[in-house]
Design an enzyme around this catalytic site. Structure first.
Site, mmCIF file in Angstrom:
data_model
loop_
_atom_site.group_PDB
_atom_site.id
_atom_site.type_symbol
_atom_site.label_atom_id
_atom_site.label_comp_id
_atom_site.label_asym_id
_atom_site.label_seq_id
_atom_site.Cartn_x
_atom_site.Cartn_y
_atom_site.Cartn_z
ATOM 1 N N ALA A 139 160.221 32.540 -43.712
ATOM 2 C CA ALA A 139 159.786 31.870 -44.938
ATOM 3 C C ALA A 139 159.119 30.544 -44.606
ATOM 4 C CB ALA A 139 160.969 31.656 -45.871
ATOM 5 N N TYR A 140 159.737 29.787 -43.729
ATOM 6 C CA TYR A 140 159.156 28.503 -43.321
ATOM 7 C C TYR A 140 157.812 28.701 -42.634
ATOM 8 C CZ TYR A 140 158.751 23.937 -41.008
ATOM 9 O OH TYR A 140 158.304 22.717 -40.569
#
Length: 233
Positions: A139-140
């Site tokens: 996600a990051y």
């Protein structure tokens, strides 16, 4: 008379995530150049308490500050430390909301006035993760890749206006945010840095200070690595 006031006033910088970590270091470094650096943060210690995810709150905060010459979009979260298939819908949405939508909200709020004045500097915080992709940080990594794409697009849109938009892509920096990263993940990321150490906030702030200045005059839509040698392209 108004033109004289405009020419003599100190430049104003808005630094998101400016109450701690990299944002705080950037605000302090900009202040050394005589810039009025104003921190936007959800923390009560900020100059302006605002959630960058809320577009209406961001617009109100920018209007209250007055003319904004420089923006440093450093607010961000690491998000979930787990394999992609274990990431929840909420974790995915939250990571993108802060890292991408927060950057979009502030850029949208300040760009029209910057264009009208014919000068502005926007520095967006991406990450080496947005270029390489880090395992268990999907996600990051994906959100920071989105910041890179946003920066390149906006830089081209504003290329002839006097408003320059660039991004920086740090490797792992010693900040409170990374203190919450799983130790095994942090150790693995540090091992990829040829210099063999974490970066320091003041090192990042020095690069931001240049990108936010008149000294940077022929660069926009670019991504600047500050990675201790990790960067490969």
């Amino acid at each position: 008379m108004e033109d004289d006031v405009e020419e003599t006033r100190a430049r104003v910088a808005v630094v998101t995530g400016g109450a701690s970590g990299l944002g705080q270091a950037c605000a302090a470094r900009l202040a050394q150049d005589g810039i009025n650096a104003i921190s936007f943060d959800v923390s009560a210690g900020a100059d302006v308490v605002v959630d960058v995810v809320d577009p209406d709150a961001v617009a109100r905060a920018v209007a209250a500050v007055g003319p904004v010459d420089i923006v440093v979009n450093s607010a961000g979260i690491v998000g979930p430390n787990k394999p992609l298939w274990e990431v929840s819908d909420g974790e995915w949405r939250e990571t993108f909301a802060v890292n991408v939508t927060g950057t979009f909200n502030l850029c949208r709020a300040v760009v029209p006035a910057m264009r009208d004045r014919g000068w502005g500097r926007i520095v967006n915080f991406a990450s080496m993760a947005g270029k390489d992709g880090n395992p268990k940080l999907s996600a990051y990594s994906a959100s920071k890749a989105a910041v890179i794409g946003l920066t390149k697009s906006l830089g081209k849109e504003l290329a002839t206006t006097g408003v320059l938009v660039n991004a920086i892509a740090p490797a792992v920096i010693r900040t409170p945010m990374n203190e919450r990263t799983a130790p095994a993940v942090l150790s693995g990321l540090t091992s990829q840095i040829p210099m063999g150490r974490l970066g320091r906030p003041e090192e990042v702030a020095e690069l931001v200070a240049w990108l936010a200045s008149d000294r940077c005059s022929f660069s926009t839509g670019a991504v600047y690595d500050i990675s201790g040698g990790r960067a490969t392209y």
